[in-house]
Motif scaffolding. Structure first.
Motif: not given
Length: 165
Positions: A19-26, A125-127
């Protein structure tokens, strides 16, 4: 079983579901060359999915009585992921050995025995991300069948709702 008996099932089979995209930091976004892709094991996210009535029903396994959750397909678009150029925000599912940080950028990729489909929202965006084992296809291409089922389920939903296709 009740769902299979009462509704037309367009697709059914095992798949890894994220579920959802990879969370990436700045830092990962600004300096992608230092970002090894996020990965997860196929077995950790393996589920049994069923497409019926413009929804994907996600079950823990094929024997489960009720789904863990459903995914309405009305606003999602399927996209086959290119294994040589994966989406920046997709997960690598069951990565091949030695395709990580010490090789050229973004080459950490899923095993060749897997094919990936991204369901993207209206913003691109990836869902959801689905991965299928090629060896489980038994003659038919599972990814092609999945994509065709998503598209036909969306079209039949829009026809029923009176929305122009």
């Amino acid at each position: 079983e009740a769902l299979r008996a009462t509704q037309h099932v367009a697709f059914e089979g095992p798949a890894a579901v994220v579920v959802g995209p990879v969370e990436k930091d700045i830092c990962q976004i600004m300096i992608p060359c230092f970002d090894e892709r996020s990965f997860i094991s196929f077995g950790e996210v393996k589920r049994h999915i069923l497409i019926a009535d413009s929804n994907i029903f996600v079950y823990l396994d094929s024997m489960a009585i009720s789904p863990l959750y459903t995914i309405p397909l009305s606003d999602l678009v399927p996209e086959r992921e290119d294994p040589n150029h994966p989406d920046f925000y997709s997960h690598t599912i069951s990565p091949e050995a030695n395709t990580g940080f010490c090789t050229p950028m973004f080459t950490n990729r899923s095993k060749k025995s897997l094919e990936t489909v991204l369901l993207k929202d209206q913003n691109g965006e990836i869902a959801f991300q689905f991965a299928f084992h090629k060896k489980m296809t038994s003659g038919n291409n599972m990814v092609d069948s999945f994509i065709a089922s998503v598209i036909s389920s969306k079209a039949s939903f829009k026809t029923r709702e009176g929305i122009a296709v």
